[in-house]
Motif scaffolding. Sequence first.
Motif, PDB file in Angstrom:
ATOM      1  N   LEU A 193       8.538  60.069  60.052  1.00 40.39           N
ATOM      2  CA  LEU A 193       9.097  59.567  58.810  1.00 40.39           C
ATOM      3  C   LEU A 193       8.257  60.064  57.647  1.00 40.39           C
ATOM      4  N   ILE A 234       9.886  60.228  50.783  1.00 41.87           N
ATOM      5  CA  ILE A 234      10.426  61.226  49.855  1.00 41.87           C
ATOM      6  C   ILE A 234      10.780  60.624  48.499  1.00 41.87           C
ATOM      7  N   THR A 258      21.060  55.764  55.471  1.00 41.92           N
ATOM      8  CA  THR A 258      22.105  56.719  55.107  1.00 41.92           C
ATOM      9  C   THR A 258      21.790  58.062  55.751  1.00 41.92           C
ATOM     10  N   ASN A 285      20.574  66.760  54.813  1.00 40.90           N
ATOM     11  CA  ASN A 285      19.161  66.955  55.138  1.00 40.90           C
ATOM     12  C   ASN A 285      18.661  65.999  56.220  1.00 40.90           C
ATOM     13  N   GLN A 318      18.005  58.999  56.380  1.00 40.98           N
ATOM     14  CA  GLN A 318      17.109  58.389  55.401  1.00 40.98           C
ATOM     15  C   GLN A 318      17.113  56.868  55.578  1.00 40.98           C
ATOM     16  N   HIS A 347      16.138  53.516  53.592  1.00 40.28           N
ATOM     17  CA  HIS A 347      15.816  52.934  52.298  1.00 40.28           C
ATOM     18  C   HIS A 347      15.386  51.487  52.559  1.00 40.28           C
ATOM     19  N   THR A 362      12.110  55.326  50.144  1.00 38.09           N
ATOM     20  CA  THR A 362      13.028  56.160  50.918  1.00 38.09           C
ATOM     21  C   THR A 362      12.228  57.102  51.786  1.00 38.09           C
ATOM     22  N   HIS A 363      12.455  56.989  53.094  1.00 33.88           N
ATOM     23  CA  HIS A 363      11.800  57.871  54.065  1.00 33.88           C
ATOM     24  C   HIS A 363      12.867  58.742  54.727  1.00 33.88           C
ATOM     25  N   ARG A 364      12.555  60.021  54.893  1.00 36.48           N
ATOM     26  CA  ARG A 364      13.404  60.916  55.668  1.00 36.48           C
ATOM     27  C   ARG A 364      12.876  60.979  57.095  1.00 36.48           C
ATOM     28  N   SER A 381      12.663  62.845  60.740  1.00 38.35           N
ATOM     29  CA  SER A 381      12.821  64.148  61.395  1.00 38.35           C
ATOM     30  C   SER A 381      12.269  64.081  62.814  1.00 38.35           C
TER      31      SER A 381
END
Length: 288
Positions: free
Chosen positions: A27, A30, A259, A263, A266, A268, A284-286, A288
């Motif tokens: 995580l 971002i 969401t 990319n 995410q 939130h 907000t974390h992306r 991967s």
Amino acid sequence: MAPPATKNSPTTPLLDALFTLDRRSRLELIGEVRLDFPTHHPQGMAFATGLTFLSSVEILDAPLPAADPTLRSPGRGRGHVFVLDSKGGLLRDVHVGEDSMYHPGGMDFDGEHVWLSVAEYRAGGPSIVYTIDPYSLEVRERFRVDDHIGWILRDPELDLVYGGSWGSRRIYTWDTEGRVVANWENPGHFVDYQDAQLLSPGLLLCSGISVLPQADGTPFELGGLALVEPQRQKILRDVPISIFSAAGHVITRNPVTVTADENGLQIHAAPDDGDDPGGTRILTHRIS
């Protein structure tokens, strides 16, 4: 495990991403939005019509604790739903609740209304289920429940309402008039669900926390996400989350909305209270 088939579901990318999530996933922070107003103790979050709806409890007199959480005193407080613009600016503070029912919980947007429960701040206490029109912000009582309902949402395709009790130890299904269709004991004890959102008909994403003792006696906040299928009374997948805010709270402590875009996935989240160091921020974390 592949995600269950969903007819014409617009959330297939989100489902696909969630079924690849595991404890090895990384995580990356971002973005963050600081909320520059008294936020108290945030509870749930939903996105609707370009706005963010954030529920929160303001405690005026804290409930007196008891070993049995049903025997806590109800305390006294105010329930809030903060309506925010895209930059976190406060557009409206909508007061919700009645008398000793002042604790709003997790919430979700069904495409027409934001659904919200407000309960006494104790296990087993009564609750009111409301909807909020995201345009007029009109609050409407839908039905009442003789239990503490900590989160609620509506499944528009099945026209059913799902919710969880204190810690989501029991999960309910109602029709939209409040008649109980089913209720079942949650077989999972990994985390207590605090917020939830609908992913597709009959499939929920629940988020929450367990506060666990460590060897030195200090508490550790373990977060987690779970895919729950109420119609079959099953937990399809659960994943631990151990990413923390600057104030030291696991990000799934309370309000969470997930969401997906081109990319990736995410999360939130708004894990920190207004009186925590730095106040409340929507992080907000992306993944991967």
